[in-house]
Scaffold this motif. Structure first.
Motif, PDB file in Angstrom:
ATOM      1  N   GLN A 228      -9.659   5.637 -33.069  1.00 28.72           N
ATOM      2  CA  GLN A 228     -10.736   4.859 -33.670  1.00 28.72           C
ATOM      3  C   GLN A 228     -11.687   5.746 -34.453  1.00 28.72           C
ATOM      4  O   GLN A 228     -12.141   5.393 -35.549  1.00 28.72           O
ATOM      5  N   SER A 232     -12.297   5.369 -38.452  1.00 26.46           N
ATOM      6  CA  SER A 232     -13.613   4.989 -38.973  1.00 26.46           C
ATOM      7  C   SER A 232     -14.271   6.106 -39.771  1.00 26.46           C
ATOM      8  O   SER A 232     -15.040   5.847 -40.695  1.00 26.46           O
ATOM      9  N   ASN A 264     -22.249   5.355 -39.292  1.00 29.12           N
ATOM     10  CA  ASN A 264     -20.936   4.760 -39.069  1.00 29.12           C
ATOM     11  C   ASN A 264     -20.775   4.284 -37.636  1.00 29.12           C
ATOM     12  O   ASN A 264     -20.453   3.120 -37.374  1.00 29.12           O
ATOM     13  N   SER A 268     -20.854   0.318 -35.916  1.00 31.64           N
ATOM     14  CA  SER A 268     -19.712  -0.138 -35.126  1.00 31.64           C
ATOM     15  C   SER A 268     -20.153  -0.561 -33.726  1.00 31.64           C
ATOM     16  O   SER A 268     -19.663  -1.565 -33.184  1.00 31.64           O
TER      17      SER A 268
END
Length: 422
Positions: A228, A232, A264, A268
């Motif tokens: 992940q 990302s 970021n 999220s």
């Protein structure tokens, strides 16, 4: 992403994600080259890293399909009756449960075989999923048109090179935040408030935040967390090298790295509350646990968010806002990835491709070629091909191996002292 996932995610973001982000962006800024020639310039022995990043970048081209799906949803968002909110459609099954059914007493905890209208719209109308990868079926012409539109936009975004893509990037990257102002954040806040007022929402939040320490011994959880972060942060695909090469040589890349990574991960994390509040509601109504409501992957954004938007007043408005924002952000991500590949290949063959006419022809060839290749992704079995490439080509072992190679090349071959000096 659960509480047992958040702990590894946070640790790996600090000790791995931010440092790799800094490494890649600083390599590009130092060499002023694309991701192939930058490694050749710094460390000829490790120039295979650049070619490995090229292969991974080409695999990442498949994410244009998310843009095509969002465009498909955007078109349907203008209908007077949103199709993923009801079961009065030709593609719905006898097990379908629309919003009215979810909010009534007809759905009990014993009815575990029901399927939400949002899931059925995704699986039966958008994808028209076949039985498996061996049954590709025919090309879905509606998705093919959406895919064509996405590649056309990509071409006209980058055909003139950095000068043209820079103008489009300014629009697509700033439009949701500068032109709309705080609308994306307001929309997320409203969706969160609406989600938290739903019955069962706190079960979803608990599932999201609860630190299941038993999961820390599960290697699969750490691998998923790393994947992940790599995805990302756009690590190991060469994009950061190319973007860094456009910086001034003395640019403060440390500050840029910290704030970009923080923004970021922060976005999220907040978005996770929106997703799992709705998942908790859906799980309670279906009488199942939260982890059985929706699978991970691209379908989550096309099931949970549409379901949440459909529960609010003026669902068409919120659906249009969300999918338009998703399209703008995915357009930016996609053509930056394509531009990174084109820039790196151009740096590899400067005499052949650096003239304006040849550059435009090369960009047209790349966009046309991958549009034709990606037609397999919009078949009835295309989602299985997408998941196969996503799982094995874009994440996990490939990116982990590439990250290790970069660190070894920078720390041992190029040299630690030389890195610190430069």
């Amino acid at each position: 992403m659960t509480g047992g996932f958040l702990v590894p995610y946070g640790l790996l973001a600090v000790v791995c994600g931010i440092l790799l982000f800094l490494l890649e962006s600083s390599v590009g800024q130092y060499t002023q080259e694309g991701f192939i020639t930058s490694w050749r310039k710094m460390c000829p022995l490790a120039q295979g890293i650049g070619f490995g990043q090229l292969v991974i970048s080409l695999c990442f081209f498949i994410y244009i399909l998310i843009e095509a799906w969002a465009l498909f949803y955007l078109v349907f968002s203008f209908r007077s009756q949103i199709p993923w909110a009801s079961c009065e459609n030709t593609w719905n099954t006898a097990h379908c449960a629309g919003l009215q059914t979810f909010n009534s007493s007809h759905v009990t905890a014993n009815q575990t075989n029901i399927t939400s209208a949002a899931i059925e719209f995704w699986e039966h109308r958008v994808l028209a999923m076949s039985g498996g990868i061996e049954e590709l079926g025919s090309v879905r012409w509606e998705l093919a048109l959406c895919l064509l539109a996405c590649w056309v936009v990509c071409y006209f975004s980058i055909w003139k090179g950095v000068r043209s893509s820079g103008k489009v990037a300014y629009f697509t990257a700033t439009f949701p935040y500068v032109i709309w102002g705080p609308l994306p954040y307001v929309m997320l806040l409203i969706l969160l408030i609406r989600g938290l007022t739903l019955p069962g929402a706190w079960e979803g939040i608990y599932f999201y935040l609860y630190p299941d320490l038993n999961q820390l011994s599960n290697l699969e959880v750490w691998i998923e967390a790393g994947s992940q972060i790599f995805f990302s942060y756009s690590l190991t695909i060469g994009t950061l090298n190319v973007l860094g090469s456009y910086n001034e040589y003395n640019n403060n890349c440390y500050k840029d790295c910290f704030w970009i990574c923080l923004l970021n991960s922060g976005t999220s994390f907040v978005a996770g509350f929106v997703v799992f509040s709705v998942l908790g509601f859906m799980a309670q109504k279906q009488g199942v646990t939260v982890d059985n409501v929706a699978e991970s992957g691209p379908g989550l954004a096309f099931i949970v968010y549409p379901q949440a938007a459909a529960m609010m007043p003026l669902p068409q408005f919120w659906s249009v806002c969300f999918f338009l924002m998703l399209i703008l952000l995915s357009v930016d991500t996609h053509f930056v990835t394509v531009e990174s590949v084109i820039t790196s290949v151009t740096d590899l063959f400067p005499k052949l491709l650096r003239t304006q006419v040849r550059h435009e022809i090369f960009v047209l060839f790349v966009c046309s070629f991958f549009f034709l290749i990606h037609l397999i992704l919009v078949t009835e079995g295309g989602i299985y091909v997408f998941q196969l490439i996503d799982y094995y080509g874009c994440t996990r072992a490939c990116q982990d191996f590439m990250a290790v190679c970069q660190c070894l090349a920078m720390g041992w071959i190029f040299g630690e002292q030389k890195s610190l000096t430069n």
